[in-house]
Design an enzyme around this catalytic site. Structure first.
Site, PDB file in Angstrom:
ATOM      1  N   SER A  71      -4.965  16.441   1.123  1.00 24.75           N
ATOM      2  CA  SER A  71      -4.064  16.441   2.276  1.00 24.75           C
ATOM      3  C   SER A  71      -4.633  17.288   3.412  1.00 24.75           C
ATOM      4  CB  SER A  71      -2.683  16.987   1.873  1.00 24.75           C
ATOM      5  OG  SER A  71      -2.086  16.112   0.951  1.00 24.75           O
TER       6      SER A  71
ATOM      7  N   GLU B  46      -3.686   7.214   2.122  1.00 25.35           N
ATOM      8  CA  GLU B  46      -3.455   7.122   3.574  1.00 25.35           C
ATOM      9  C   GLU B  46      -2.459   8.193   4.023  1.00 25.35           C
ATOM     10  OE1 GLU B  46      -4.571   5.726   6.279  1.00 25.35           O
ATOM     11  OE2 GLU B  46      -6.170   4.667   5.248  1.00 25.35           O
TER      12      GLU B  46
ATOM     13  N   THR C  97       0.914   8.029  -1.807  1.00 28.94           N
ATOM     14  CA  THR C  97      -0.056   9.142  -1.777  1.00 28.94           C
ATOM     15  C   THR C  97      -1.243   8.865  -0.866  1.00 28.94           C
ATOM     16  OG1 THR C  97       0.548   9.797  -4.021  1.00 28.94           O
ATOM     17  CG2 THR C  97      -1.624  10.506  -3.238  1.00 28.94           C
TER      18      THR C  97
ATOM     19  N   ARG D  55      19.912 -16.205 -14.308  1.00 25.82           N
ATOM     20  CA  ARG D  55      20.152 -15.486 -15.550  1.00 25.82           C
ATOM     21  C   ARG D  55      21.643 -15.183 -15.707  1.00 25.82           C
ATOM     22  NH1 ARG D  55      18.304 -14.220 -20.571  1.00 25.82           N
ATOM     23  NH2 ARG D  55      18.863 -12.099 -21.132  1.00 25.82           N
TER      24      ARG D  55
HETATM   25  C1  LIG Z   1      -6.254   4.993  -5.829  1.00 26.10           C
HETATM   26  C2  LIG Z   1      -6.656   5.926  -4.742  1.00 26.10           C
HETATM   27  C3  LIG Z   1      -7.509   5.484  -3.749  1.00 26.10           C
HETATM   28  C4  LIG Z   1      -7.944   6.359  -2.750  1.00 26.10           C
HETATM   29  N1  LIG Z   1      -8.878   5.927  -1.838  1.00 26.10           N
HETATM   30  C5  LIG Z   1      -9.436   6.834  -0.990  1.00 26.10           C
HETATM   31  C6  LIG Z   1     -10.538   6.460  -0.140  1.00 26.10           C
HETATM   32  O1  LIG Z   1     -11.021   5.307  -0.157  1.00 26.10           O
HETATM   33  N2  LIG Z   1     -11.075   7.400   0.687  1.00 26.10           N
HETATM   34  C7  LIG Z   1     -10.591   8.667   0.730  1.00 26.10           C
HETATM   35  O2  LIG Z   1     -11.120   9.481   1.498  1.00 26.10           O
HETATM   36  N3  LIG Z   1      -9.538   9.067  -0.055  1.00 26.10           N
HETATM   37  C8  LIG Z   1      -8.975   8.180  -0.916  1.00 26.10           C
HETATM   38  N4  LIG Z   1      -7.931   8.568  -1.746  1.00 26.10           N
HETATM   39  C9  LIG Z   1      -7.457   9.943  -1.698  1.00 26.10           C
HETATM   40  C10 LIG Z   1      -6.067  10.096  -1.110  1.00 26.10           C
HETATM   41  O3  LIG Z   1      -6.097   9.889   0.268  1.00 26.10           O
HETATM   42  C11 LIG Z   1      -5.541  11.495  -1.499  1.00 26.10           C
HETATM   43  O4  LIG Z   1      -5.282  11.468  -2.885  1.00 26.10           O
HETATM   44  C12 LIG Z   1      -4.305  11.873  -0.722  1.00 26.10           C
HETATM   45  O5  LIG Z   1      -4.630  12.145   0.612  1.00 26.10           O
HETATM   46  C13 LIG Z   1      -3.588  13.095  -1.321  1.00 26.10           C
HETATM   47  O6  LIG Z   1      -4.471  14.152  -1.527  1.00 26.10           O
HETATM   48  P1  LIG Z   1      -4.522  14.899  -2.939  1.00 26.10           P
HETATM   49  O7  LIG Z   1      -4.708  13.887  -3.991  1.00 26.10           O
HETATM   50  O8  LIG Z   1      -5.532  15.989  -2.839  1.00 26.10           O
HETATM   51  O9  LIG Z   1      -3.067  15.524  -3.118  1.00 26.10           O
HETATM   52  P2  LIG Z   1      -2.594  16.972  -2.685  1.00 26.10           P
HETATM   53  O10 LIG Z   1      -2.883  17.202  -1.247  1.00 26.10           O
HETATM   54  O11 LIG Z   1      -3.100  17.980  -3.649  1.00 26.10           O
HETATM   55  O12 LIG Z   1      -1.025  16.831  -2.858  1.00 26.10           O
HETATM   56  C14 LIG Z   1      -0.376  17.040  -4.109  1.00 26.10           C
HETATM   57  C15 LIG Z   1       1.110  17.324  -3.861  1.00 26.10           C
HETATM   58  O13 LIG Z   1       1.244  18.490  -3.064  1.00 26.10           O
HETATM   59  C16 LIG Z   1       2.136  18.269  -2.011  1.00 26.10           C
HETATM   60  N5  LIG Z   1       1.709  19.014  -0.820  1.00 26.10           N
HETATM   61  C17 LIG Z   1       0.457  19.124  -0.306  1.00 26.10           C
HETATM   62  N6  LIG Z   1       0.474  19.851   0.811  1.00 26.10           N
HETATM   63  C18 LIG Z   1       1.762  20.190   1.044  1.00 26.10           C
HETATM   64  C19 LIG Z   1       2.434  20.925   2.068  1.00 26.10           C
HETATM   65  N7  LIG Z   1       1.791  21.431   3.118  1.00 26.10           N
HETATM   66  N8  LIG Z   1       3.763  21.070   1.974  1.00 26.10           N
HETATM   67  C20 LIG Z   1       4.443  20.539   0.935  1.00 26.10           C
HETATM   68  N9  LIG Z   1       3.870  19.838  -0.050  1.00 26.10           N
HETATM   69  C21 LIG Z   1       2.546  19.661   0.001  1.00 26.10           C
HETATM   70  C22 LIG Z   1       2.089  16.774  -1.761  1.00 26.10           C
HETATM   71  O14 LIG Z   1       3.319  16.317  -1.210  1.00 26.10           O
HETATM   72  C23 LIG Z   1       1.847  16.211  -3.142  1.00 26.10           C
HETATM   73  O15 LIG Z   1       3.076  15.982  -3.774  1.00 26.10           O
HETATM   74  C24 LIG Z   1      -7.464   7.694  -2.726  1.00 26.10           C
HETATM   75  C25 LIG Z   1      -6.573   8.128  -3.714  1.00 26.10           C
HETATM   76  C26 LIG Z   1      -6.190   7.282  -4.724  1.00 26.10           C
HETATM   77  C27 LIG Z   1      -5.287   7.796  -5.800  1.00 26.10           C
END
Ligand SMILES: Cc1cc2nc3c(=O)[nH]c(=O)nc-3n(C[C@H](O)[C@H](O)[C@H](O)COP(=O)(O)OP(=O)(O)OC[C@H]3O[C@@H](n4cnc5c(N)ncnc54)[C@H](O)[C@@H]3O)c2cc1C
Length: 657
Positions: free
Chosen positions: A144, A424, A422, A310
Site C-alpha cells: 500500500s 489496484e 486488494t 427452484r
Molecule cells: C493476485 C494479485 C495480483 C497482483 N498483481 C500485481 C501486479 O501485477 N503488480 C503489482 O505491482 N502489484 C500487484 N499486486 C499487489 C497488490 O497491489 C498489493 O497486494 C496491494 O496493493 C496491497 O498491498 P499489500 O499486499 O502489501 O497489503 P498491505 O498494504 O500490507 O495491507 C494489509 C492490510 O493493512 C491495511 N492497511 C494498510 N495500510 C493501512 C493504513 N494506512 N490504514 C489502515 N489500514 C491499513 C489494509 O487495509 C489491509 O487490510 C497483486 C496482488 C495480488 C494478490
C-alpha cells in the site's frame, strides 16, 4: 406511490445500461464464443497455458488495444478500452486480469510514463501482444505504501546506465502479473538515485527474459505459487542483482536524467511527482471497479434465474412448491443487491465518461479535474469490489448446494473476484484517499495520498468542503429544494428526500471529522500520527457516505436517459429501493443524529417490503437487462431448468445436493 405499469422490455433496460459504449459491448457479445469461457477443474498450469493462448486469440473486432493512440495501432478510445475489460470479466476473470496486466498496467504505464522514443520503440508490439510485460511495483515489504519501495536504481555517468538492484528480500517484487511465465519486459518501479541524491520512486522499462523465455543475467524470477483464484494468471516474483539498465529506459515523461547525471523534473516535490505519475495510471482502478460490477451481474443473473426455477416447501392449498424468488427473505437478499448493482452501473458509466474526457486527448487535464477523477475512481473501485464480494457470496448461498458446485460458475466468480478488494489499491487505503480529497485544506496542501503523520499542521487548516455535485446538477438541486422542511410532510419514496438524507449524512460526517481533526491538532501537536489515527474510523465513514451520495446522484441522472415511460418507472422504483436500502442500513446512525424519527424509521422497513413485492415480477427483466449471453453464464443448473421444477407430487421431500 403509483403502481408500476406492465412488463418492461429488457432490451430497453439494456440500451440504458449499455450507454455510450454499446457498440463495444455488442462486439464482445457477438465475438466471444464458448472457447473463451472458464474451464472448471483444470490445474494451475493448464489454466495458465489456456489463458496465454486465448490472449493471443482475442478477436481483433474487440479493439482490445482501444485505449492507445491510433498511430501505434490503438483506437484512441479510452472509455472503450475500459468497457472492453468489463466485458471480458463476464467471460473469464483470468482472461480479464491477464489482459488488464498486459494492455492496462504494462502498456498503460509505458504510454503514460514514457515518451516518444519508448512509444515508437515498443507500443506497437505491446498492443499487438508481441511483447508481453509486467507492471512491477509492489514489493514483499511494501504494497500500500509504495512510496517506501526499497528497490534502488542508481545512475552511473561513466557507463550512462542505471544499476537496478534488490537490496534485500523484502525489496523483492511480489505478486507481479505476467512475471512467472510470459513476461519479457517489466515496468519496474524503484528509488532513483543520481549524484548521491535520492529523488523518489520512478519507473524503468526493463527486459527480464530472453527470446527463449529464460531470465536475463542478474534477474531472478520466481512463482508466487498457488492462489485462491485467478488460476490462469501467472503471478510471480522478481529480484535484480545489479542489473544494468540503459539511461534511455527510464520512463521519463515526468523526470529526466542527463548523461552527466543531472536530474530534472517539471514537478519539484518528490511526493507530488510520484502521485502525479500514479494519477496517470488511474485507468487500472476504473477497470477493476467495472470488472467487479460485471462479475456481480453474472452472479445475480444466475441467482435470480435459479430462484425462478427452484422450488422449496409447499404453501397450504397450493399444488406446487414455492419458488425461491417468491419468499420475502429471498427477495430481501437479491433485490437490494440488484438495485445497488444498477446504481453502481450508472456511477461507473459517469466515471468512464469523465475518464474519457480527462484522458481522452493527450492525457493532460487541469489538475482539479484529474484529482476529482482519481478520487472518484478510488471510491468507486472500493464500492464496486466490496459490493461484488458481498453479493457473489450472497448469490452462492441463494443457490444453496448448487451454488457450491464449480459447474454452476459461482465458486469461480467468488474466488476470482476476491482479490479485487486488494489489488489496484487496498480498499481501506483507497477510502482514505477519497476522504483526503474532501478535506479541502489537506487536498490543497498535499494534492493526494500521503502519509497521515507528516501533516499535523494541515489538520488545523482543514476546511469544510463545498459539495461538488455530479451530473444532472440542476435536477438534483431542484429535487432537494422541493423537499419541505419537516420530514413527516414528505413521503419516504420522495427522491428529493433521499438525496437530502444522503447529502446531510455526508455533510454531517465531514463536519464532525473536520472538528475532531482540528481539536486533535490543538491537543496532540507533538503526536501527528495520533491526530489522524484517532479519527480514522470517522474519516472512512465520510468517504463511504460520499460514495453513496455520488452513486445515488448518478442513478438519478441515469434514469433521465431512459426515454420509454415504463422503463423510467421501473428504474425509478429500483432507485427507490437502492436509496431506502442505504437509509435502512444506516438507520441507527440517522436515528442517533436526529435525521430520522423512530416512526419514520419503522415505516421504511414496511415500504422496502412493499417495493420488494412490487419488483418481484420484474426480477427476471432486471437481470435480463444486463444482456449477458446465455452461453456466457456457463452454469449447468440453468441448462437443466425443466428438471428442477418439482411439483408437490414429484418432490414432496427436500432435494439432496
Ligand atoms: C493476485 C494479485 C495480483 C497482483 N498483481 C500485481 C501486479 O501485477 N503488480 C503489482 O505491482 N502489484 C500487484 N499486486 C499487489 C497488490 O497491489 C498489493 O497486494 C496491494 O496493493 C496491497 O498491498 P499489500 O499486499 O502489501 O497489503 P498491505 O498494504 O500490507 O495491507 C494489509 C492490510 O493493512 C491495511 N492497511 C494498510 N495500510 C493501512 C493504513 N494506512 N490504514 C489502515 N489500514 C491499513 C489494509 O487495509 C489491509 O487490510 C497483486 C496482488 C495480488 C494478490
Amino acid at each position: 406511490m403509483s403502481s408500476l405499469p406492465g412488463p418492461v422490455d429488457p432490451a430497453r433496460l439494456r440500451s440504458v445500461l449499455d450507454g455510450r459504449w454499446a457498440g463495444v459491448r455488442d462486439a464482445h457479445r457477438e465475438h466471444l464464443d464458448e472457447r473463451f469461457l472458464p474451464v472448471y477443474g483444470e490445474t494451475g498450469d493448464q489454466a495458465r497455458e489456456r489463458i496465454s493462448r486465448l490472449l493471443g486469440e482475442l478477436p481483433v473486432e474487440l479493439g482490445i488495444g482501444a485505449g492507445f493512440p491510433t498511430e501505434y495501432g490503438g483506437g484512441a478510445d479510452v472509455g472503450g478500452s475500459i468497457v472492453a475489460i468489463e466485458m471480458l470479466a463476464q467471460v473469464d476473470l483470468s482472461l480479464m486480469v491477464k489482459a488488464g496486466v498486459q494492455w492496462g498496467l504494462f502498456g498503460g504505464a509505458v504510454a503514460a510514463l514514457g515518451t516518444r522514443r519508448h512509444h515508437d520503440a515498443y507500443l506497437r508490439d505491446i498492443i499487438a501482444g508481441r511483447i508481453f510485460g509486467c507492471f512491477a511495483m509492489t514489493e514483499t515489504g511494501h504494497g500500500s505504501d509504495v512510496q517506501q519501495l526499497r528497490t534502488t536504481c542508481v545512475y552511473d555517468p561513466r557507463t550512462e546506465t542505471f544499476d537496478l538492484h534488490t537490496p534485500h528480500e523484502a525489496a523483492r517484487k511480489d505478486y507481479i502479473g505476467n512475471a512467472a511465465r510470459d513476461g519479457r519486459m517489466a515496468v519496474v518501479f524503484a528509488q532513483l538515485v543520481t549524484g548521491g541524491r535520492r529523488h523518489g520512486v520512478h519507473a524503468w522499462l526493463v527486459p527480464i527474459r530472453d527470446e527463449r523465455g529464460d531470465p536475463l543475467p542478474g534477474v531472478t524470477i520466481g512463482d508466487a505459487g498457488p492462489k485462491a483464484g485467478l488460476l490462469g494468471v501467472d503471478n510471480g516474483r522478481l529480484s535484480f542483482a545489479h542489473v544494468r539498465v540503459p539511461r534511455d529506459m527510464l520512463l521519463d515523461r515526468y523526470a529526466q536524467v542527463a548523461a552527466d547525471g543531472t536530474y530534472s523534473s517539471p514537478i519539484e516535490n518528490d511526493s507530488r511527482r510520484f502521485f502525479t505519475m500514479l494519477g496517470t495510471l488511474v485507468r487500472g482502478r476504473v477497470s477493476v471497479g467495472g470488472a467487479a460490477s460485471a462479475a456481480t451481474k453474472s452472479a445475480l443473473t444466475i441467482a435470480v434465474r435459479y430462484g425462478d426455477i427452484r422450488r422449496q416447501f409447499g404453501a397450504p392449498d397450493a399444488d406446487r412448491e414455492v419458488l425461491l424468488n417468491d419468499y420475502l427473505a429471498h427477495q430481501r437478499k437479491l433485490l437490494p443487491a440488484l438495485a445497488t448493482t444498477y446504481a453502481l452501473t450508472f456511477a461507473q458509466s459517469e466515471l468512464v465518461t469523465a475518464l474519457a474526457e480527462v484522458q481522452g486527448d493527450d492525457g493532460t487535464a487541469d489538475e482539479h479535474r484529474q484529482r476529482q477523477l482519481e478520487s472518484r475512481a478510488a471510491g468507486l473501485k472500493a464500492a464496486q469490489t466490496w459490493h461484488a464480494t458481498r453479493t457473489i457470496q450472497m448469490c452462492r448461498e441463494a443457490c444453496g448446494g448448487a451454488g457450491y458446485l464449480a459447474e454452476n460458475r459461482l465458486p469461480g466468480l467468488k474466488a476470482d473476484t476476491d482479490v479485487f478488494t486488494t489489488f489496484e489499491g487496498d480498499n481501506t487505503v483507497l477510502l482514505q484517499l477519497v476522504a483526503k480529497g474532501l478535506l479541502t485544506g489537506y487536498r490543497d496542501e498535499f494534492g493526494s495520498l500521503d502519509g497521515w503523520g507528516r501533516a499535523s499542521f494541515v489538520a488545523e487548516q482543514v476546511r469544510e468542503m463545498v459539495l461538488e455535485r455530479t451530473a444532472a446538477r440542476s435536477l438534483i438541486e431542484r429535487l432537494i429544494s422541493a423537499v419541505p422542511g419537516r420530514d413527516d410532510e414528505v413521503a419516504v419514496t420522495d427522491r428529493g428526500w433521499h438525496l437530502k438524507v444522503f447529502e446531510d449524512r455526508e455533510r454531517h460526517l465531514l463536519d464532525g471529522a473536520v472538528r475532531r481533526l482540528r481539536n486533535g491538532a490543538a491537543t496532540k501537536k507533538d503526536r501527528p500520527f495520533d491526530i489522524f489515527n484517532d479519527v480514522q474510523d470517522h474519516v472512512l465513514a465520510v468517504a463511504a457516505a460520499h460514495i453513496d451520495r455520488v452513486t445515488l446522484e448518478a442513478f438519478v441522472a441515469g434514469i433521465e436517459t431512459a426515454t420509454d415511460p415504463a422503463t423510467r418507472a421501473l428504474l425509478s422504483r429500483v432507485c427507490d429501493l437502492y436509496a431506502l436500502s442505504v437509509i435502512e442500513t444506516h438507520k441507527g446512525w440517522l436515528l442517533e443524529h436526529g435525521r430520522l424519527t423512530p416512526a419514520r424509521a419503522k415505516a421504511i422497513t414496511g415500504v422496502v417490503n412493499g417495493l420488494l413485492k412490487e419488483l418481484r415480477p420484474h426480477m427476471r427483466t432486471l437481470v435480463d437487462g444486463f444482456a449477458i449471453p446465455d452461453s456466457w453464464l456457463h452454469c449447468a443448473v440453468l441448462r437443466e431448468e425443466p428438471g428442477r421444477q418439482g411439483t408437490m407430487a414429484a418432490h414432496d421431500t427436500a432435494d439432496h445436493p
